[in-house]
Design a protein around this motif. Structure first.
Motif, mmCIF file in Angstrom:
data_model
loop_
_atom_site.group_PDB
_atom_site.id
_atom_site.type_symbol
_atom_site.label_atom_id
_atom_site.label_comp_id
_atom_site.label_asym_id
_atom_site.label_seq_id
_atom_site.Cartn_x
_atom_site.Cartn_y
_atom_site.Cartn_z
ATOM 1 N N ASP A 1 35.268 46.943 41.847
ATOM 2 C CA ASP A 1 34.465 45.745 42.449
ATOM 3 C C ASP A 1 35.154 44.652 41.940
ATOM 4 N N LEU A 2 35.349 43.427 42.838
ATOM 5 C CA LEU A 2 36.407 42.448 42.740
ATOM 6 C C LEU A 2 35.388 41.596 42.221
ATOM 7 N N THR A 3 33.998 41.365 42.115
ATOM 8 C CA THR A 3 33.247 40.300 42.164
ATOM 9 C C THR A 3 33.411 39.632 40.439
ATOM 10 N N PRO A 4 33.512 40.609 39.605
ATOM 11 C CA PRO A 4 33.747 39.826 38.237
ATOM 12 C C PRO A 4 35.081 38.985 38.380
ATOM 13 N N TYR A 5 36.251 39.393 38.894
ATOM 14 C CA TYR A 5 37.169 38.476 39.076
ATOM 15 C C TYR A 5 37.075 37.331 39.752
ATOM 16 N N VAL A 6 36.054 37.321 40.779
ATOM 17 C CA VAL A 6 35.732 36.056 41.448
ATOM 18 C C VAL A 6 34.638 35.088 40.603
ATOM 19 N N ASP A 7 33.829 35.680 39.935
ATOM 20 C CA ASP A 7 32.973 34.984 39.100
ATOM 21 C C ASP A 7 33.760 34.512 37.816
ATOM 22 N N LYS A 8 35.031 34.938 37.410
ATOM 23 C CA LYS A 8 35.518 34.387 36.499
ATOM 24 C C LYS A 8 36.538 33.326 36.942
ATOM 25 N N GLY A 9 36.717 33.198 38.181
ATOM 26 C CA GLY A 9 37.590 32.341 38.792
ATOM 27 C C GLY A 9 38.997 32.683 38.831
ATOM 28 N N ILE A 10 39.262 33.721 38.713
ATOM 29 C CA ILE A 10 40.600 34.344 38.995
ATOM 30 C C ILE A 10 40.817 34.638 40.327
ATOM 31 N N ILE A 11 39.942 35.094 41.108
ATOM 32 C CA ILE A 11 40.192 35.197 42.606
ATOM 33 C C ILE A 11 39.142 33.875 43.164
ATOM 34 N N ASP A 12 39.844 32.865 43.747
ATOM 35 C CA ASP A 12 39.005 31.743 44.365
ATOM 36 C C ASP A 12 38.749 32.160 45.836
ATOM 37 N N LEU A 13 37.535 32.504 46.350
ATOM 38 C CA LEU A 13 37.017 32.654 47.588
ATOM 39 C C LEU A 13 36.309 31.456 48.277
ATOM 40 N N SER A 14 36.361 30.159 47.412
ATOM 41 C CA SER A 14 35.364 29.144 48.103
ATOM 42 C C SER A 14 35.892 28.470 49.305
ATOM 43 N N ASP A 15 37.176 28.823 49.975
ATOM 44 C CA ASP A 15 37.654 28.278 50.978
ATOM 45 C C ASP A 15 37.596 29.363 52.111
ATOM 46 N N ILE A 16 36.944 30.217 51.859
ATOM 47 C CA ILE A 16 36.492 31.629 52.925
ATOM 48 C C ILE A 16 35.294 31.717 53.417
ATOM 49 N N SER B 1 33.359 40.144 54.821
ATOM 50 C CA SER B 1 31.995 41.200 55.002
ATOM 51 C C SER B 1 32.765 42.532 55.162
ATOM 52 N N GLY B 2 33.826 42.732 55.787
ATOM 53 C CA GLY B 2 34.474 44.015 55.999
ATOM 54 C C GLY B 2 34.894 44.789 54.688
ATOM 55 N N GLY B 3 35.057 43.945 53.702
ATOM 56 C CA GLY B 3 35.508 44.410 52.535
ATOM 57 C C GLY B 3 34.338 44.631 51.560
ATOM 58 N N ARG B 4 33.036 44.587 52.034
ATOM 59 C CA ARG B 4 31.971 44.861 51.181
ATOM 60 C C ARG B 4 31.347 46.062 51.410
ATOM 61 N N VAL B 5 30.881 46.716 50.347
ATOM 62 C CA VAL B 5 30.064 47.951 50.475
ATOM 63 C C VAL B 5 28.865 47.777 49.518
ATOM 64 N N ASN B 6 27.520 48.230 49.989
ATOM 65 C CA ASN B 6 26.423 47.877 49.249
ATOM 66 C C ASN B 6 26.522 46.618 48.497
ATOM 67 N N GLY B 7 26.766 45.395 49.112
ATOM 68 C CA GLY B 7 26.877 44.307 48.222
ATOM 69 C C GLY B 7 28.274 44.107 47.289
ATOM 70 N N LYS B 8 28.884 45.033 47.210
ATOM 71 C CA LYS B 8 29.964 44.927 46.312
ATOM 72 C C LYS B 8 31.372 44.574 46.922
#
Length: 430
Positions: free
Chosen positions: A113-128, A134-141
């Motif tokens: 699950d990539l969410t922890p890396y988003v939460d840590k700011g390693i992956i920035d999705l703020s401009d997306i 949605s295509g990369g999500r499964v059961n909310g992760k």
């Protein structure tokens, strides 16, 4: 005296520990700081390979403490290689992934699950926009981040149509009847033939037609999602009629996996090729002549849109990755950095961050501008994306490709072939 000796021993022991403990801690921590190598794998073609390797070079130049080992394979061998590595516990830190296999890998606990890396700011999705994620999500992760927006299309040679005196197709409104007439007229007037439909993955072609009936190829729970085989029969009947007229490229040639440069379209033997829009760059390079893009034709009395916007492919971090944070850092760079996207030039699809997409629309060459324009057209003529492919879809796709060859090589009849796809499809997908 004994008390004094005991105190002295305790004091000496404390001094030793004060030296040894930090040394022990340092010895344990050192591998984390020294181990700055990650592995990156993708399937590709010469154009993608060149641009991805350049992106890797740029990243390492900006991060001299990080080394990236790269592995690239053609589509036909990529998944065999990745499944072998998964079985051996030796998957890379970051791998290119596909919507068709995402759900299966998640169900086998093979992706992180990539969410922890988003939460840590390693992956920035703020401009997306979420619609691109949605295509990369499964059961909310979040198990994959799209590397571009993509849609199924036809690339055609306008010079061949002009030579035959045929008007270019009205991309949003033409039908399969129109397609068949054009293909026959081109052959009769120029001798240029038509490739069999989607030889790499025939399911992509008839899936578009099935969606237009309001059904789906895969069922929501198990088995196939449709029972009316009319459009499936039409899909093969058109090709058989073209073949009988001499207008179809020999299936024995067409079904051989080759590079775009080695294909019948690049050689000028076919007036069109079927592809995902992100492949247009490599096919244009291979063809060495101006090409154009069109949506797939409509079926009669269509009830829904066959086209959909699909993540062209993802980058995913395997659950077994040795350096997932390095992988996340490179992934973030790959999708968000303006300079590297200037070099990537949308080869994997139209970029998903708005600032990158807006910038690229002013920078791309005429070939990539066509892709941007086509995605705009596709977005106006697209329906919702279907659920991720179910377990067994890989086996189903292989079976469909095998049966497609049997039908077009006339080893079995059309009705027998369609019945085989339906029977075996339901067996596999159960």
């Amino acid at each position: 005296m004994k008390k004094r000796e005991a105190l002295f021993k305790l004091f000496a022991l404390a001094i030793c520990l004060s030296i040894a403990v930090p040394a022990f801690v340092f010895a344990q921590a050192a591998p984390e700081t020294k181990n700055s190598t990650m592995r990156l794998a993708w399937w590709g073609n010469p154009t993608r390979d060149e641009r991805t390797l350049k992106a890797v070079e740029m990243f390492m130049a900006a991060n001299p403490d990080i080394t990236i080992d790269t592995e690239t394979t053609g589509w036909s061998g990529y998944w065999d290689k990745m499944n072998t590595q998964a079985a051996a516990g030796s998957l890379p830190d970051l791998m290119q992934h596909d919507y068709a296999y995402m759900l299966q890998w998640v169900q086998r606990n093979q992706l992180a699950d990539l969410t922890p890396y988003v939460d840590k700011g390693i992956i920035d999705l703020s401009d997306i926009n979420e619609s691109f994620l949605s295509g990369g999500r499964v059961n909310g992760k979040l198990y994959g981040i799209s590397l571009g927006t993509n849609a199924v299309c036809i690339a055609y040679d306008p010079a061949v149509l002009a030579k035959a005196g045929i008007a270019e197709p009205d991309s949003a409104n033409w039908t399969w009847d129109d397609f068949e007439k054009i293909a026959l007229q081109i052959y009769q007037k120029t001798g240029v033939q038509t490739l069999p439909f989607f030889t790499t993955d025939p399911k992509v072609g008839f899936d578009n037609a099935i969606r237009q009936t309001g059904a789906t190829t895969y069922g929501k729970t198990k088995g196939l999602g449709f029972t009316d085989t009319t459009v499936l029969k039409d899909y093969y009947a058109i090709q058989l009629r073209l073949q009988d007229a001499g207008a179809l490229i020999n299936p024995e040639i067409a079904f051989v996996t080759v590079t775009p440069e080695e294909g019948e379209f690049a050689k000028g033997h076919s007036w069109l090729e079927y592809m995902w829009s992100n492949q247009f760059v490599s096919f244009q390079v291979a063809a060495k002549r101006p090409l154009k893009l069109a949506l797939l034709p409509n079926i009669k009395n269509a009830k829904a849109k066959g086209t959909f916007l699909k993540p062209s492919m993802f980058f995913s971090i395997p659950a077994s990755a040795e350096n997932p944070e390095l992988a996340a850092k490179f992934l973030n760079y790959f999708i968000n950095d303006i300079d590297v996207n200037d070099y990537l030039m949308g080869e994997r699809g139209v970029p998903i961050p708005s600032k990158v997409r807006e910038h690229m629309s002013t920078k791309v060459n005429s070939v990539n501008k066509q892709i941007f324009d086509f995605i705009g057209l596709a977005s106006q003529n697209a329906g919702p994306i279907d659920a991720p492919d179910p377990s067994g879809s890989g086996e189903f796709l292989k079976m469909v490709r095998d049966v497609s060859q049997e039908i077009l090589l006339k080893r079995i009849s059309l009705d027998e072939g369609v019945a085989k796809i339906m029977t075996k499809g339901n067996e596999i997908l159960k």
